[in-house]
Motif scaffolding. Structure first.
Motif, short mmCIF file in Angstrom:
data_model
loop_
_atom_site.label_atom_id
_atom_site.label_comp_id
_atom_site.label_asym_id
_atom_site.label_seq_id
_atom_site.Cartn_x
_atom_site.Cartn_y
_atom_site.Cartn_z
N ALA A 1 -19.28 33.74 8.64
CA ALA A 1 -18.95 33.80 7.63
C ALA A 1 -20.57 35.24 7.90
N GLY A 2 -20.22 36.00 6.74
CA GLY A 2 -21.14 37.04 6.88
C GLY A 2 -21.60 38.68 8.18
N VAL B 1 -25.97 30.92 -6.36
CA VAL B 1 -25.73 31.62 -4.64
C VAL B 1 -25.93 29.93 -4.46
N LEU B 2 -24.57 29.84 -3.17
CA LEU B 2 -24.03 27.96 -3.24
C LEU B 2 -25.35 27.99 -1.95
N GLY C 1 -20.00 36.13 -0.86
CA GLY C 1 -21.42 36.75 -1.19
C GLY C 1 -22.03 37.50 -0.35
N ALA C 2 -21.47 37.70 1.40
CA ALA C 2 -21.57 39.06 1.90
C ALA C 2 -20.12 40.06 1.10
N ARG D 1 -24.08 33.28 2.59
CA ARG D 1 -23.10 32.16 1.55
C ARG D 1 -22.72 32.13 0.94
N ASP D 2 -22.26 30.68 0.30
CA ASP D 2 -20.34 31.24 -0.77
C ASP D 2 -21.68 31.63 -1.96
#
Length: 221
Positions: A214-215, A202-203, A187-188, A120-121
């Motif tokens: 992502a991540g 946290v979106l 976020g990562a 997540r972004d």
């Protein structure tokens, strides 16, 4: 780059002639990712991150404009992959989201994937506001076309400002307030540099669709 000191013999582990070298781009986030991967105990002998990480300067590290103008995602990965192909490193460390999806894996290479992190972004607003609380005209920094497209639809009242640079640079821009008031980033990435506590929201994926890869770290060898 290579360490040619005589290797150490360990029980049932054969002979290590030299440490295994991992190449990555010069972003602080990549160095943090390398430390994460090398923190897992190895027996014997223990491996040290300062022996393993080989920083590689990439076009993406130096370019401050739109990535499409200098070759897209490959600007972060091609030079790092080349370090392995040229024998300067044994393993290339990438963020999967930076790897171009339209290029085949180089011949005689394979890609390994450690456990995936949060996809997540997050929003970082020095004032502690959430995305829905940002008033009209708030300058939100992001250069990802994926985020720009989604925010343009969901929050058309916000002013989206292109920003480049590593996570520390983007956080500093939001903190000073000179060019942006808040930023949206992975976020990562915040977690890997130890600054996840600065995220104000946290979106979830239903609000901000994560990027492909992502991540996820990727290791070419």
């Amino acid at each position: 780059m290579r360490d040619h000191r005589r290797g150490r013999r360990g029980p049932a582990h054969g002979v290590r002639s030299r440490p295994r070298e991992r190449a990555g781009d010069q972003r602080p986030l990549t160095a943090c990712a390398a430390r994460t991967l090398t923190s897992v105990p190895h027996k014997p002998p223990p491996l040290r991150a300062d022996e393993l990480f080989v920083p590689v300067s990439t076009v993406g590290d130096r370019w401050t404009g739109p990535l499409a103008e200098v070759g897209g995602k490959a600007v972060f990965t091609s030079a790092v992959t080349r370090a392995v192909l040229d024998g300067r490193a044994d393993l290339a460390l990438h963020c999967s989201k930076d790897m171009p999806g339209d290029s085949p894996e180089p011949e005689r290479m394979m890609c390994l994937y450690p456990r995936r992190d949060d996809v997540r972004d997050v929003l970082v607003d020095p004032g502690g506001r959430r995305l829905d609380d940002l008033p009209a005209g708030t300058r939100v920094g992001t250069s990802a076309s994926r985020r720009i497209a989604q925010l343009t639809v969901s929050h058309p009242h916000l002013a989206l400002v292109p920003v480049r640079g590593n996570a520390d640079t983007r956080l500093a821009l939001a903190r000073t307030g000179e060019t942006v008031d808040a930023v949206v980033l992975a976020g990562a990435g915040l977690r890997r540099i130890g600054r996840e506590a600065e995220a104000t929201e946290v979106l979830d994926a239903h609000r901000m669709m994560p990027g492909l890869g992502a991540g996820q770290l990727a290791m070419q060898t």
